[in-house]
Design a protein around this motif. Structure first.
Motif, PDB file in Angstrom:
ATOM      1  N   PHE A   1       0.867  -1.169  -0.007  1.00 41.14           N
ATOM      2  CA  PHE A   1      -0.176   0.108   0.062  1.00 41.14           C
ATOM      3  C   PHE A   1       0.739   1.293  -0.191  1.00 41.14           C
ATOM      4  O   PHE A   1       1.932   1.392   0.384  1.00 41.14           O
ATOM      5  N   THR A   2       0.187   2.435  -0.474  1.00 39.58           N
ATOM      6  CA  THR A   2       0.850   3.574  -0.512  1.00 39.58           C
ATOM      7  C   THR A   2       0.032   4.730  -0.240  1.00 39.58           C
ATOM      8  O   THR A   2      -1.336   4.624  -0.465  1.00 39.58           O
ATOM      9  N   GLY A   3       0.642   5.922   0.353  1.00 41.08           N
ATOM     10  CA  GLY A   3      -0.107   6.984   0.365  1.00 41.08           C
ATOM     11  C   GLY A   3      -0.812   6.948   1.950  1.00 41.08           C
ATOM     12  O   GLY A   3      -0.655   6.019   2.666  1.00 41.08           O
ATOM     13  N   LYS A   4      -1.749   8.013   2.138  1.00 43.61           N
ATOM     14  CA  LYS A   4      -2.195   8.001   3.571  1.00 43.61           C
ATOM     15  C   LYS A   4      -3.545   7.076   3.443  1.00 43.61           C
ATOM     16  O   LYS A   4      -4.737   7.403   2.595  1.00 43.61           O
ATOM     17  N   LEU A   5      -3.660   6.384   4.100  1.00 42.75           N
ATOM     18  CA  LEU A   5      -4.778   5.341   4.304  1.00 42.75           C
ATOM     19  C   LEU A   5      -5.900   6.162   5.098  1.00 42.75           C
ATOM     20  O   LEU A   5      -5.404   6.356   6.404  1.00 42.75           O
ATOM     21  N   LEU A   6      -6.996   6.011   4.895  1.00 41.10           N
ATOM     22  CA  LEU A   6      -8.291   6.847   5.882  1.00 41.10           C
ATOM     23  C   LEU A   6      -8.642   5.528   6.633  1.00 41.10           C
ATOM     24  O   LEU A   6      -9.116   5.760   7.943  1.00 41.10           O
ATOM     25  N   LYS A   7      -8.904   4.470   6.123  1.00 36.99           N
ATOM     26  CA  LYS A   7      -9.876   3.521   6.697  1.00 36.99           C
ATOM     27  C   LYS A   7      -8.903   2.352   7.527  1.00 36.99           C
ATOM     28  O   LYS A   7      -9.822   1.473   8.168  1.00 36.99           O
TER      29      LYS A   7
ATOM     30  N   VAL B   1       7.625  -2.316  -5.020  1.00 41.34           N
ATOM     31  CA  VAL B   1       6.898  -2.538  -6.132  1.00 41.34           C
ATOM     32  C   VAL B   1       8.074  -3.333  -7.162  1.00 41.34           C
ATOM     33  O   VAL B   1       8.902  -2.782  -7.514  1.00 41.34           O
ATOM     34  N   ASN B   2       7.490  -4.392  -7.361  1.00 38.11           N
ATOM     35  CA  ASN B   2       8.039  -5.317  -8.412  1.00 38.11           C
ATOM     36  C   ASN B   2       7.345  -6.247  -9.328  1.00 38.11           C
ATOM     37  O   ASN B   2       6.024  -6.310  -9.163  1.00 38.11           O
ATOM     38  N   LYS B   3       7.668  -7.165 -10.206  1.00 37.57           N
ATOM     39  CA  LYS B   3       6.985  -7.796 -11.112  1.00 37.57           C
ATOM     40  C   LYS B   3       6.173  -8.996 -10.310  1.00 37.57           C
ATOM     41  O   LYS B   3       5.162  -9.421 -10.710  1.00 37.57           O
ATOM     42  N   LYS B   4       6.629  -9.042  -9.024  1.00 34.43           N
ATOM     43  CA  LYS B   4       5.925 -10.344  -8.334  1.00 34.43           C
ATOM     44  C   LYS B   4       4.668  -9.557  -7.465  1.00 34.43           C
ATOM     45  O   LYS B   4       3.917 -10.501  -7.151  1.00 34.43           O
ATOM     46  N   LEU B   5       4.706  -8.174  -7.474  1.00 41.52           N
ATOM     47  CA  LEU B   5       3.697  -7.730  -6.888  1.00 41.52           C
ATOM     48  C   LEU B   5       2.236  -7.978  -7.278  1.00 41.52           C
ATOM     49  O   LEU B   5       2.208  -7.729  -8.677  1.00 41.52           O
ATOM     50  N   ASN B   6       0.970  -8.149  -6.752  1.00 40.17           N
ATOM     51  CA  ASN B   6      -0.112  -8.575  -7.291  1.00 40.17           C
ATOM     52  C   ASN B   6      -0.936  -7.377  -7.297  1.00 40.17           C
ATOM     53  O   ASN B   6      -1.612  -6.863  -8.118  1.00 40.17           O
ATOM     54  N   TYR B   7      -0.857  -6.819  -6.109  1.00 45.16           N
ATOM     55  CA  TYR B   7      -1.983  -5.520  -5.827  1.00 45.16           C
ATOM     56  C   TYR B   7      -1.341  -4.283  -5.071  1.00 45.16           C
ATOM     57  O   TYR B   7      -0.570  -4.506  -4.053  1.00 45.16           O
ATOM     58  N   LEU B   8      -1.439  -3.177  -5.282  1.00 46.58           N
ATOM     59  CA  LEU B   8      -1.011  -1.785  -4.721  1.00 46.58           C
ATOM     60  C   LEU B   8      -2.210  -1.274  -4.251  1.00 46.58           C
ATOM     61  O   LEU B   8      -3.057  -0.684  -5.150  1.00 46.58           O
TER      62      LEU B   8
ATOM     63  N   ASN C   1      -2.195  -4.827 -10.160  1.00 46.65           N
ATOM     64  CA  ASN C   1      -3.684  -4.319  -9.943  1.00 46.65           C
ATOM     65  C   ASN C   1      -3.496  -3.299  -9.004  1.00 46.65           C
ATOM     66  O   ASN C   1      -2.952  -3.548  -7.935  1.00 46.65           O
ATOM     67  N   ILE C   2      -4.152  -1.990  -9.489  1.00 54.21           N
ATOM     68  CA  ILE C   2      -4.241  -0.725  -8.267  1.00 54.21           C
ATOM     69  C   ILE C   2      -5.767  -0.761  -7.792  1.00 54.21           C
ATOM     70  O   ILE C   2      -6.552  -0.684  -8.567  1.00 54.21           O
ATOM     71  N   LEU C   3      -5.704  -0.768  -6.533  1.00 54.20           N
ATOM     72  CA  LEU C   3      -7.060  -0.817  -5.676  1.00 54.20           C
ATOM     73  C   LEU C   3      -7.104   0.451  -4.962  1.00 54.20           C
ATOM     74  O   LEU C   3      -6.053   0.950  -4.324  1.00 54.20           O
ATOM     75  N   THR C   4      -8.006   0.940  -4.785  1.00 54.53           N
ATOM     76  CA  THR C   4      -8.484   2.216  -3.757  1.00 54.53           C
ATOM     77  C   THR C   4      -8.973   1.376  -2.446  1.00 54.53           C
ATOM     78  O   THR C   4      -8.852   0.035  -2.572  1.00 54.53           O
ATOM     79  N   GLU C   5      -8.955   2.037  -1.181  1.00 50.48           N
ATOM     80  CA  GLU C   5      -9.316   1.193  -0.218  1.00 50.48           C
ATOM     81  C   GLU C   5     -10.652   0.710  -0.268  1.00 50.48           C
ATOM     82  O   GLU C   5     -10.935  -0.592   0.351  1.00 50.48           O
ATOM     83  N   ASP C   6     -11.667   1.364  -0.823  1.00 49.38           N
ATOM     84  CA  ASP C   6     -13.102   0.775  -1.159  1.00 49.38           C
ATOM     85  C   ASP C   6     -13.059  -0.394  -1.888  1.00 49.38           C
ATOM     86  O   ASP C   6     -13.621  -1.424  -1.482  1.00 49.38           O
ATOM     87  N   GLU C   7     -12.142  -0.581  -3.038  1.00 48.24           N
ATOM     88  CA  GLU C   7     -12.050  -1.541  -3.907  1.00 48.24           C
ATOM     89  C   GLU C   7     -11.779  -2.939  -2.702  1.00 48.24           C
ATOM     90  O   GLU C   7     -11.949  -4.080  -3.042  1.00 48.24           O
ATOM     91  N   PHE C   8     -10.663  -2.646  -2.109  1.00 51.19           N
ATOM     92  CA  PHE C   8      -9.986  -3.501  -1.387  1.00 51.19           C
ATOM     93  C   PHE C   8     -11.036  -4.029  -0.321  1.00 51.19           C
ATOM     94  O   PHE C   8     -11.249  -5.375  -0.332  1.00 51.19           O
TER      95      PHE C   8
END
Length: 680
Positions: A614-620, A641-648, A668-675
């Motif tokens: 995860f990256t940035g400021k998480l709210l939840k 972050v590398n080729k083995k990473l599935n989700y950010l 795959n890039i997710l928001t907190e809500d999507e996670f």
């Protein structure tokens, strides 16, 4: 009226006060500089007014007492509950420009289709947020904000607050959100009572309200007289509400209390006047407010305007400026922490700041002192960083007398006199003497902390006392304290029950999870996450001790600094000696029944075996919470972050990690809500 001065003294004092005020006014209005805080300015102005009243023959028409300013110048004991809908926070602003920019963004999101959008201006109360559910008009649940996703069930305490109705005036199902506050009048009475009983007083109404709401005894809640104001109806459109103001009126109709302040604003230009008005008017209220909230009135537009991962885009909070005060910096002391870091602390002339008495404040490091040109003997501005930690903001150079002393960084440790060192590229001074009493005390306090061995009743004062009595010299000696039971009972503020609880907690700590014990050892750079990770990868401490740097580096999540730190720790004779003693004592240093443990995990098929970052400021989520959650559901936490990473998972103000993930194209890039949806 009793005079404190004779005529000559009064005349000299009045002259001195007038000169000071005129000087302060000149700098404030002409140079836009504050030499003193508003509090101090008001204090000397009142002194001048009083002296002039006592000595009418010394009054002057042009006295600054008549012409103020420059004329023509400018751990939880409650059940956890998942919120049906997350309790989002509001984006904050600290100046009118941000508020105007907010209005422009709303218009842009609505493609500038509306010429006169209407907003509702409300007070932002400073208390404890609450969400209350009613079924068929009956109060069934009260939940604290918590982390926004999950809160604490405090229903019994909510039922003890008289201003919250147990039954609504209509038999409806709804969820409403508000703020629990302690009225200022009640706060004063409460603190007076606590003083009379020899108890510690509360620093401010907000802390008192929050602490009271989490009392296990609902009778205490009732006695203290908490109050509540509601500001939001969840899913208001379900009740045919067209506007936010209508929803507030509906809440009042149901018998729920609001502040009654919901001003209609159609032009952002008037906001400056309303801010100025409420900054003054709020002082007349019987509850604390730390700002204003502006919400788009038309509920049907909310979804179109949208949300960030952290907050709704249709609302903003304007926070009143942080309170600052000026005081005298009498001296600077140097504190030594657990890691040997030496930190300067300002010793101040006691002053009241944001509801509490302040005598000390942070100065961060010697480079910061030099940058701000702070000297011993200066008048300094102090404020509370994030309304919690007092810090020195700046010195008032125009008030210097020439007697101030420049701050010189110590060359030797102020505790053990060992020569201090400064790592290349870093600003902090460090004591590298492992036998330094301050380092030993800090190490023990860290070891017994909640996140470490969780030994309750072992606060810093007890640690200090045990060291002074020579009962403990290192963390392993904690487990020998039972040998001093009789002596401990006789100590001040201990007693038989307290000692028994302490010794029981010490014994209980032996079975703490292996990951927690690794964290408690205080290995540099090994926090809760890495302690947990290393425990799983090594399975027991004997395996961890044998690991080479290369083997440590092969663990996803372990970098160069961590590998070097762990490797060095287990090759340090003193560290190994302590660890071996802890082994003999029976401290848990292994993961037992690993297969059984893994089979009992609530594995989520969407997460199992997948890597997350995860990256940035998480709210939840708090950082450690999301890591623990991912692992508990079968996922794996990554450190890069590398080729083995599935989700950010991306929070607010995401930076280079997001950019790199986008460039790779495989993540795959997710928001907190999507996670959250993913784990559901």
């Amino acid at each position: 009226m009793l005079k404190l001065f004779d005529n000559n003294q009064a005349e000299n004092r009045i002259k001195d006060l007038r000169e000071k005020i005129e000087r302060y006014n000149y700098f404030y209005y002409t140079k836009n500089e504050s030499l003193v805080s508003d509090v101090e300015f008001d204090k000397i102005l009142k002194e001048l007014e009083k002296l002039e009243e006592e000595n009418p023959h010394l009054k002057k028409e042009n006295s600054p007492s008549k012409n103020v300013g420059a004329i023509n110048l400018k751990e939880s004991k409650f059940k956890k509950v998942i919120h049906k809908k997350p309790m989002l926070s509001l984006s904050n602003s600290y100046n009118i420009e941000d508020v105007i920019a907010f209005g422009e963004r709303v218009n842009k999101n609505l493609e500038n289709r509306y010429s006169n959008l209407e907003y509702i201006l409300e007070l932002k109360l400073d208390g404890a947020s609450i969400s209350i559910q009613y079924e068929n008009g009956v109060l069934v649940k009260g939940v604290t904000r918590g982390d926004g996703i999950e809160g604490e069930d405090v229903t019994d305490n909510i039922l003890a607050i008289e201003s919250i109705p147990n039954y609504l005036k209509e038999k409806v199902d709804l969820e409403v959100r508000g703020e629990i506050v302690l009225p200022i009048s009640q706060f004063k009475k409460l603190n007076e009572s606590r003083l009379e009983n020899g108890e510690d007083i509360f620093a401010n109404p907000r802390n008192a309200a929050s602490g009271t709401l989490r009392q296990l005894d609902a009778n205490i809640v009732k006695e203290r007289g908490l109050d509540a104001y509601f500001y939001f109806l969840v899913d208001a459109e379900k009740y045919d509400m067209k506007t936010h103001k209508e929803s507030l009126e509906y809440l009042e109709k149901l018998g729920l209390k609001t502040t009654g302040i919901a001003e209609e604003i159609t032009c952002m230009d008037v906001m400056k006047n309303r801010i100025d008005y409420w900054e003054k008017e709020k002082e007349k209220l019987d509850y604390e407010t730390d700002g204003l909230v502006l919400k788009l009135n038309d509920i049907s537009l909310w979804e179109e305007v949208g949300y960030t991962t952290k907050s709704p885009r249709w609302a903003i909070a304007y926070k009143f400026p942080a309170k600052q005060v000026t005081t005298l910096l009498k001296d600077i002391t140097w504190q030594v922490g657990r890691t040997g870091k030496v930190t300067p602390v300002a010793e101040l002339e006691e002053v009241e700041l944001s509801g509490s008495k302040v005598k000390r404040a942070s100065l961060h490091n010697i480079d910061e002192i030099i940058r701000k040109d702070i000297r011993i003997g200066d008048r300094v501005f102090i404020e509370k960083a994030a309304e919690i930690i007092p810090q020195v903001v700046s010195s008032v150079k125009d008030l210097r007398t020439g007697e101030e002393k420049e701050v010189i960084a110590p060359k030797d440790c102020p505790i053990c006199n060992h020569k201090l060192e400064k790592e290349e590229g870093l600003v902090d001074l460090k004591c590298v003497n492992e036998d330094c009493p301050a380092i030993i005390q800090g190490t023990i306090e860290y070891f017994v902390s909640r996140d470490g061995m969780n030994i309750s009743g072992f606060g810093s004062k007890i640690v200090e006392k045990m060291l002074a009595l020579n009962y403990i010299k290192n963390i392993s000696d904690i487990y020998k304290l039972h040998e001093h039971k009789e002596e401990l009972i006789t100590l001040d503020k201990m007693g038989e029950k307290s000692v028994e609880k302490l010794l029981l907690s010490i014994e209980k700590s032996k079975s703490r999870p292996y990951g927690k014990t690794l964290y408690a050892l205080g290995i540099p750079f090994v926090g809760k996450f890495l302690g947990n990770l290393l425990s799983k990868k090594s399975e027991n401490i004997n395996n961890l001790e044998k690991m080479t740097k290369e083997e440590l580096l092969s663990i996803d999540g372990v970098g160069e600094k961590v590998a070097e730190s762990v490797y060095s720790f287990f090759r340090n004779e003193k560290s190994l000696n302590i660890v071996n003693k802890l082994k003999k004592i029976g401290i848990n240093f292994s993961i037992e029944n690993k297969k059984e443990e893994e089979s009992e995990r609530k594995v989520n098929e969407n997460l199992f075996g997948k890597t997350f970052l995860f990256t940035g400021k998480l709210l939840k989520f708090k950082r450690e919470e999301i890591k623990d959650l991912i692992e508990s559901l079968g996922g794996v936490n990554s450190s890069s972050v590398n080729k083995k990473l599935n989700y950010l998972i991306v929070g607010e103000d995401a930076g280079s990690k997001l950019k790199k993930a986008q460039e790779l194209g495989t993540v795959n890039i997710l928001t907190e809500d999507e996670f959250i949806q993913m784990i559901k």
